[in-house]
Design an enzyme around this catalytic site. Structure first.
Site, PDB file in Angstrom:
ATOM      1  N   HIS A   1       0.641  -1.035   0.200  1.00  0.00           N
ATOM      2  CA  HIS A   1       0.354   0.116   0.001  1.00  0.00           C
ATOM      3  C   HIS A   1       0.330   1.369  -0.206  1.00  0.00           C
ATOM      4  O   HIS A   1       1.529   1.482   1.211  1.00  0.00           O
ATOM      5  CB  HIS A   1      -0.926   0.395   0.960  1.00  0.00           C
TER       6      HIS A   1
ATOM      7  N   HIS B   1       1.960   5.170  -2.552  1.00  0.00           N
ATOM      8  CA  HIS B   1       1.080   6.144  -3.111  1.00  0.00           C
ATOM      9  C   HIS B   1       1.908   6.940  -4.392  1.00  0.00           C
ATOM     10  O   HIS B   1       2.821   6.811  -3.892  1.00  0.00           O
ATOM     11  CB  HIS B   1       0.022   7.213  -2.692  1.00  0.00           C
TER      12      HIS B   1
ATOM     13  N   THR C   1      -7.179   9.020  -3.925  1.00  0.00           N
ATOM     14  CA  THR C   1      -9.011  10.254  -3.702  1.00  0.00           C
ATOM     15  C   THR C   1      -8.484  12.225  -4.670  1.00  0.00           C
ATOM     16  O   THR C   1      -8.855  12.133  -5.778  1.00  0.00           O
ATOM     17  CB  THR C   1      -9.709  10.889  -3.151  1.00  0.00           C
TER      18      THR C   1
ATOM     19  N   ARG D   1     -10.739   0.246  -6.618  1.00  0.00           N
ATOM     20  CA  ARG D   1     -10.284   0.512  -5.183  1.00  0.00           C
ATOM     21  C   ARG D   1     -11.693   1.303  -4.768  1.00  0.00           C
ATOM     22  O   ARG D   1     -12.474   2.291  -5.600  1.00  0.00           O
ATOM     23  CB  ARG D   1     -10.047   2.189  -4.382  1.00  0.00           C
TER      24      ARG D   1
ATOM     25  N   TYR E   1     -11.971   1.214   1.521  1.00  0.00           N
ATOM     26  CA  TYR E   1     -11.428   1.730   2.185  1.00  0.00           C
ATOM     27  C   TYR E   1     -12.649   2.980   3.519  1.00  0.00           C
ATOM     28  O   TYR E   1     -13.563   3.730   2.733  1.00  0.00           O
ATOM     29  CB  TYR E   1     -10.628   2.841   2.199  1.00  0.00           C
TER      30      TYR E   1
ATOM     31  N   ASP F   1       1.934   2.847   3.271  1.00  0.00           N
ATOM     32  CA  ASP F   1       1.758   4.329   2.667  1.00  0.00           C
ATOM     33  C   ASP F   1       1.592   5.442   2.523  1.00  0.00           C
ATOM     34  O   ASP F   1       1.636   6.410   2.562  1.00  0.00           O
ATOM     35  CB  ASP F   1       0.114   4.062   4.144  1.00  0.00           C
TER      36      ASP F   1
HETATM   37  C1  0GY Z   1      -4.456   6.406   2.443  1.00  0.00           C
HETATM   38  C2  0GY Z   1      -5.639   7.189   3.497  1.00  0.00           C
HETATM   39  C3  0GY Z   1      -5.489   8.688   2.941  1.00  0.00           C
HETATM   40  C4  0GY Z   1      -6.028   8.499   1.766  1.00  0.00           C
HETATM   41  C5  0GY Z   1      -6.681   7.801   0.678  1.00  0.00           C
HETATM   42  O1  0GY Z   1      -7.403   8.135  -1.513  1.00  0.00           O
HETATM   43  C6  0GY Z   1      -6.526   8.937  -0.324  1.00  0.00           C
HETATM   44  O2  0GY Z   1      -6.820   9.970  -0.373  1.00  0.00           O
HETATM   45  O3  0GY Z   1      -6.616   7.126   1.121  1.00  0.00           O
HETATM   46  C7  0GY Z   1      -6.328   9.229   3.868  1.00  0.00           C
HETATM   47  O4  0GY Z   1      -6.496  10.052   3.871  1.00  0.00           O
HETATM   48  O5  0GY Z   1      -6.755   8.474   5.097  1.00  0.00           O
HETATM   49  O6  0GY Z   1      -4.747   5.569   2.121  1.00  0.00           O
HETATM   50  O7  0GY Z   1      -3.516   7.097   2.122  1.00  0.00           O
END
Ligand code: 0GY
Length: 291
Positions: free
Chosen positions: A26, A28, A72, A119, A152, A244
């Site tokens: 996990h 990004h 997101t 997701r 999530y 993360d």
């Molecule tokens: C993560 C957690 C967060 C953000 C997102 O998709 C996202 O923007 O997942 C969070 O703010 O908890 O998984 O990185």
């Protein structure tokens, strides 16, 4: 301009050495915004976190592969994700965000790049709500390709979501331990409900990730260890682990990814639990052809 903290500039070399072929399941990539702009509907603007930095961190921490999850802030534009997957030389797989308008040709292109799932986000501060029928229709299409869903949500929403999540076809991966209330302790009804949900639904897989968001005590996250260890010991073949990185949306503090890696032997205390968590479980899901 970012609204949030930047990732740690100089994470420690972990004392724990991950086993060969370990997967950070996990993480990004964000931007760079000049090349891959953020989505207009985003709820936060992260720090640029390009693929080169992610791959260098992978090597620094002693991991072999990544699963890159669309966040997101990039919305349904999976271009930065696919660019990173293509550049990884097969060492990264991806989880995309798609809408009901996605065409079969677009799904083919995502698969070609290395995407293996989508997701669904239920966290209200991150997304506007999506009707469940939309998620159901997407799930049916992607499972037919051998992909899976990643979900999530926050702990307090599990009771409401449980029947829907249990009805989704195929494997369902739950982010960040279902976001328990760590201050309430592992015996509290919320976490016990989550454990029972895992026990009742063998298609669920859970990421024992994100202590930095869940902790009350702060680093080195002693208060999160019992939650993760309970899940690893109870469901050893249904757990995944991830950094993360670059920890979007963090305002309290920015974790040192080496410190996060050093939590692994505390949550998975034996070499066989570590191999399941870091190698077998993610390889089976993301690189089944090599497993
Ligand atoms: C993560 C957690 C967060 C953000 C997102 O998709 C996202 O923007 O997942 C969070 O703010 O908890 O998984 O990185």
């Amino acid at each position: 301009m970012s609204d949030y903290l930047a990732f740690h500039p100089d994470p420690k070399v972990p004392d724990f050495r991950p086993p060969a072929d370990a997967v950070d399941a996990h993480c990004h990539v964000f931007g760079p915004a000049a090349v891959f702009p953020f989505a207009p509907e985003r709820k936060y603007t992260p720090v640029d976190a390009p693929k080169e930095t992610l791959f260098a961190l992978r090597d620094h921490l002693g991991f072999s592969r990544n699963v890159i999850v669309q966040a997101t802030c990039h919305g349904r534009d999976n271009s930065a994700l696919c660019d990173a997957l293509r550049a990884s030389g097969g060492l990264a797989r991806g989880i995309a965000i798609v809408g009901p308008e996605v065409s079969e040709g677009e799904l083919d292109a995502l698969h070609e790049a290395g995407v293996r799932g989508v997701r669904f986000n239920f966290v209200k501060r991150l997304v506007d709500a999506t009707p469940r029928e939309v998620f159901e229709a997407i799930a049916a299409r992607i499972v037919a390709r051998g992909w899976h869903t990643v979900v999530y949500f926050e702990g307090q929403d599990l009771e409401d979501l449980a029947p829907f999540l249990a009805s989704l076809p195929g494997t369902v991966v739950i982010d960040h331990m279902g976001r328990p209330d760590v201050g309430a302790g592992i015996e509290a009804p919320g976490f016990q409900r989550f454990v029972a949900f895992m026990a009742d639904n063998p298609q669920m897989v859970v990421k024992v990730s994100c202590p930095e968001r869940l902790t009350v005590a702060g680093p080195p996250y002693d208060d999160v260890v019992p939650f993760a260890r309970t899940l690893v010991e109870r469901f050893p073949d249904r757990v995944l682990w991830g950094t993360d990185w670059p920890h979007p949306n963090m305002v309290s503090h920015m974790p040192d990814d080496g410190v996060l890696t050093d939590m692994i032997p505390r949550i998975a205390p034996t070499p066989s639990l570590q191999r399941a968590l870091l190698v077998y479980n993610p390889m089976r899901l993301y690189w089944p052809e090599e497993f």
